[in-house]
Scaffold this motif. Structure first.
Motif, mmCIF file in Angstrom:
data_model
loop_
_atom_site.group_PDB
_atom_site.id
_atom_site.type_symbol
_atom_site.label_atom_id
_atom_site.label_comp_id
_atom_site.label_asym_id
_atom_site.label_seq_id
_atom_site.Cartn_x
_atom_site.Cartn_y
_atom_site.Cartn_z
ATOM 1 N N THR A 68 65.739 43.594 21.930
ATOM 2 C CA THR A 68 65.876 45.034 22.117
ATOM 3 C C THR A 68 67.355 45.400 22.088
ATOM 4 O OG1 THR A 68 63.917 45.030 23.531
ATOM 5 C CG2 THR A 68 65.333 46.968 23.637
ATOM 6 N N TRP A 69 67.749 46.275 21.171
ATOM 7 C CA TRP A 69 69.174 46.499 20.956
ATOM 8 C C TRP A 69 69.736 47.678 21.753
ATOM 9 C CZ3 TRP A 69 70.349 51.230 18.953
ATOM 10 C CH2 TRP A 69 69.341 51.896 18.223
ATOM 11 N N SER A 70 68.865 48.462 22.383
ATOM 12 C CA SER A 70 69.343 49.569 23.215
ATOM 13 C C SER A 70 68.353 49.783 24.345
ATOM 14 C CB SER A 70 69.495 50.853 22.392
ATOM 15 O OG SER A 70 68.227 51.298 21.914
ATOM 16 N N GLY B 44 67.831 32.818 17.345
ATOM 17 C CA GLY B 44 67.026 32.438 16.189
ATOM 18 C C GLY B 44 66.194 33.536 15.562
ATOM 19 N N PRO B 45 66.773 34.701 15.236
ATOM 20 C CA PRO B 45 65.995 35.767 14.599
ATOM 21 C C PRO B 45 65.681 35.426 13.146
ATOM 22 C CG PRO B 45 68.309 36.346 14.607
ATOM 23 C CD PRO B 45 68.197 35.060 15.366
ATOM 24 N N ASP B 46 64.761 36.190 12.560
ATOM 25 C CA ASP B 46 64.454 36.027 11.138
ATOM 26 C C ASP B 46 65.616 36.505 10.271
ATOM 27 O OD1 ASP B 46 61.908 35.049 11.736
ATOM 28 O OD2 ASP B 46 61.046 37.070 11.770
ATOM 29 N N ARG B 47 66.254 37.574 10.702
ATOM 30 C CA ARG B 47 67.428 38.071 9.984
ATOM 31 C C ARG B 47 68.289 38.915 10.903
ATOM 32 N NH1 ARG B 47 66.833 43.216 6.784
ATOM 33 N NH2 ARG B 47 64.995 44.305 7.584
ATOM 34 N N VAL B 48 69.513 39.133 10.459
ATOM 35 C CA VAL B 48 70.494 39.939 11.182
ATOM 36 C C VAL B 48 70.811 41.167 10.342
ATOM 37 C CG1 VAL B 48 72.880 40.005 12.032
ATOM 38 C CG2 VAL B 48 71.500 37.926 12.329
ATOM 39 N N VAL B 49 70.902 42.323 10.986
ATOM 40 C CA VAL B 49 71.362 43.521 10.284
ATOM 41 C C VAL B 49 72.564 44.085 11.034
ATOM 42 C CG1 VAL B 49 69.080 44.071 9.367
ATOM 43 C CG2 VAL B 49 69.836 45.135 11.499
ATOM 44 N N ALA B 50 73.451 44.731 10.294
ATOM 45 C CA ALA B 50 74.637 45.356 10.879
ATOM 46 C C ALA B 50 74.972 46.604 10.093
ATOM 47 C CB ALA B 50 75.823 44.382 10.845
ATOM 48 N N ASP B 51 75.683 47.529 10.720
ATOM 49 C CA ASP B 51 76.215 48.691 9.999
ATOM 50 C C ASP B 51 77.695 48.789 10.291
ATOM 51 O OD1 ASP B 51 76.457 51.129 12.240
ATOM 52 O OD2 ASP B 51 74.860 49.704 12.672
ATOM 53 N N SER B 52 78.446 49.306 9.328
ATOM 54 C CA SER B 52 79.893 49.230 9.438
ATOM 55 C C SER B 52 80.548 50.096 8.383
ATOM 56 C CB SER B 52 80.315 47.766 9.236
ATOM 57 O OG SER B 52 81.698 47.627 9.052
ATOM 58 N N SER B 53 81.783 50.506 8.660
ATOM 59 C CA SER B 53 82.602 51.132 7.625
ATOM 60 C C SER B 53 83.348 50.084 6.809
ATOM 61 C CB SER B 53 83.604 52.113 8.248
ATOM 62 O OG SER B 53 84.453 51.434 9.158
ATOM 63 N N ALA C 197 70.545 51.496 9.551
ATOM 64 C CA ALA C 197 70.537 50.155 10.132
ATOM 65 C C ALA C 197 69.601 50.086 11.337
ATOM 66 C CB ALA C 197 71.952 49.757 10.538
ATOM 67 N N ARG C 198 69.594 51.135 12.154
ATOM 68 C CA ARG C 198 68.723 51.130 13.331
ATOM 69 C C ARG C 198 67.258 51.149 12.933
ATOM 70 N NH1 ARG C 198 72.574 55.628 15.961
ATOM 71 N NH2 ARG C 198 74.258 54.226 16.599
ATOM 72 N N ALA C 199 66.951 51.845 11.849
ATOM 73 C CA ALA C 199 65.568 51.837 11.366
ATOM 74 C C ALA C 199 65.153 50.426 10.960
ATOM 75 C CB ALA C 199 65.421 52.802 10.185
ATOM 76 N N VAL D 147 64.140 40.938 14.033
ATOM 77 C CA VAL D 147 65.463 41.356 13.555
ATOM 78 C C VAL D 147 66.437 41.436 14.731
ATOM 79 C CG1 VAL D 147 66.807 43.209 12.491
ATOM 80 C CG2 VAL D 147 64.553 42.614 11.583
ATOM 81 N N PHE D 148 67.610 40.847 14.557
ATOM 82 C CA PHE D 148 68.703 40.964 15.522
ATOM 83 C C PHE D 148 69.676 42.002 14.987
ATOM 84 C CE2 PHE D 148 72.890 40.009 17.198
ATOM 85 C CZ PHE D 148 72.652 39.709 18.536
ATOM 86 N N TYR D 149 69.897 43.068 15.755
ATOM 87 C CA TYR D 149 70.816 44.122 15.343
ATOM 88 C C TYR D 149 72.209 43.779 15.853
ATOM 89 C CZ TYR D 149 72.623 48.936 14.777
ATOM 90 O OH TYR D 149 73.351 50.050 14.418
ATOM 91 N N ALA D 150 73.058 43.331 14.949
ATOM 92 C CA ALA D 150 74.429 42.940 15.309
ATOM 93 C C ALA D 150 75.315 44.171 15.302
ATOM 94 C CB ALA D 150 74.945 41.887 14.340
ATOM 95 N N SER D 151 75.079 45.046 16.245
ATOM 96 C CA SER D 151 75.802 46.311 16.328
ATOM 97 C C SER D 151 77.053 46.156 17.175
ATOM 98 C CB SER D 151 74.902 47.390 16.936
ATOM 99 O OG SER D 151 75.657 48.553 17.240
ATOM 100 N N HIS D 152 78.197 46.371 16.573
ATOM 101 C CA HIS D 152 79.427 46.287 17.352
ATOM 102 C C HIS D 152 79.552 47.460 18.315
ATOM 103 C CE1 HIS D 152 80.375 48.677 13.799
ATOM 104 N NE2 HIS D 152 81.463 49.128 14.378
#
Length: 367
Positions: free
Chosen positions: A22-24, A112-121, A176-178, A185-190
């Protein structure tokens, strides 16, 4: 090893295990903080330790890293008699974001997630892509259209999938949040994950060590999502609590004039920042119209006795060129703090971070 830590929400008090994806906060939607007690060690105990940010292991919520690329321990060089620069662009992916990405991706590897997502400039996405490559994790990075081509090239080179989102920084975060809502999914949100902040706080631990167990009179930091500033606030509080410094220096937060929601809120005495319209600026890395941790950033600056400064693009361009003529080629965002200091020098000794390499963007063109 995962140390004793839990995600917590400052706004409504919800707590959850770090093992959760859970990312938030599920109740109010706010970003997580981390219930973790740092135990920084005295200066003399650091001799002979690994030459990376992991030398401060007792202050970090993870230990025994696998994904480290030797990040940290960047040089501190003098610019004037009272101002020094910390060369955080001399990192594995050429930006300070490696500090946070090292901890965040190490956490992801252990979960150990299936994939990582991130958003960034650009810079955070590059860092996450690089460390995911090191960790063997599938990675997708969402970036806004108009992101510097060199940053896109870096992200692709590390093997991450690249999703270019029409619109600005906020549209990119929504996309990215969607994607982060999918199972596994692991949300690698800085901006959202506090492990990133516990990585960036090592910037201040290094200053403390390099200055012989003290801190500068003033810390000047660029602020978009506030990851470096909030990391600095964490570190100064931890060092003070451990009796390793006598005072916390004021935090001077620098924003780009065209996109400065936090500076506006600070001037108005507001506890939170209202979103501002996206606008073009050379400092793309801090052009965040609606920072997720605005309340925390404003509180941290006020509690430190600090202030906000805004800099116009022409000042940023001049500062980038001035630094280049001193032998330091940084991207425009990385020159923003030097622009602020040149316009209004702080009292006493100050340190500015040079956060990203000029090779990522090139020299800002004159209008």
């Amino acid at each position: 090893m995962l140390k004793d830590a839990r995600y917590s929400c400052q706004e409504c008090g919800v707590r959850t295990p770090v093992s959760s994806l859970t990312w938030s906060c599920p109740r109010c939607g706010g970003p997580w903080d981390l219930d973790f007690t740092a135990s920084p060690v005295p200066l003399g105990a650091l001799a002979g330790r690994v030459g990376s940010l992991w030398r401060y292991e007792e202050a970090l919520p993870l230990s025994d890293p696998y994904v480290s690329l030797g990040e940290g321990r960047t040089p501190l060089v003098r610019l004037t008699d009272t101002v020094s620069a910390k060369l955080d662009y001399l990192m594995p992916t050429l930006s300070f974001k490696d500090r946070g990405a090292a901890l965040l991706v190490e956490l992801a590897r252990r979960l150990g997630p299936d994939r990582v997502v991130a958003d960034s400039s650009g810079n955070a996405g590059t860092a996450v892509a690089a460390y995911c490559a090191r960790a063997g994790l599938d990675c997708t990075v969402y970036v806004p259209e108009g992101t510097s081509p060199k940053k896109l090239e870096q992200i692709r080179a590390h093997g991450a999938r690249l999703e270019v989102v029409p619109g600005g920084r906020e549209a990119t975060a929504r996309a990215a949040r969607a994607a982060a809502g999918a199972p596994g999914v692991f949300y690698a949100s800085h901006a959202d994950n506090p492990y990133f902040l516990h990585g960036t706080k090592t910037y201040v631990y290094e200053l403390w060590e390099d200055l012989g167990g003290r801190l500068p009179d003033t810390l000047v930091v660029p602020v978009g999502n506030g990851t470096l500033l909030l990391g600095a606030a964490l570190a100064t509080a931890e060092l003070l609590a451990a009796g390793l410094v006598e005072r916390r220096p004021p935090l001077v937060a620098v924003q780009a004039g065209p996109v400065a929601p936090l500076a506006r809120a600070f001037a108005a005495g507001a506890a939170d920042a209202e979103p501002v319209p996206p606008a073009p600026t050379l400092a793309e890395g801090i052009a965040v119209p609606h920072p997720r941790r605005a309340r925390q950033i404003l509180r941290a600056v006020r509690e430190s006795g600090g202030a906000f400064r805004t800099v116009a693009d022409d000042r940023i361009r001049d500062a980038q060129l001035d630094l280049a003529r001193r032998g330091l080629f940084v991207e425009p965002t990385g020159a923003a703090c030097w622009a602020a200091v040149m316009a209004e020098p702080p009292r006493g000794g100050a340190v500015v971070p040079l956060c990203g390499a000029g090779a990522k963007t090139g020299l800002a063109a004159a209008e």
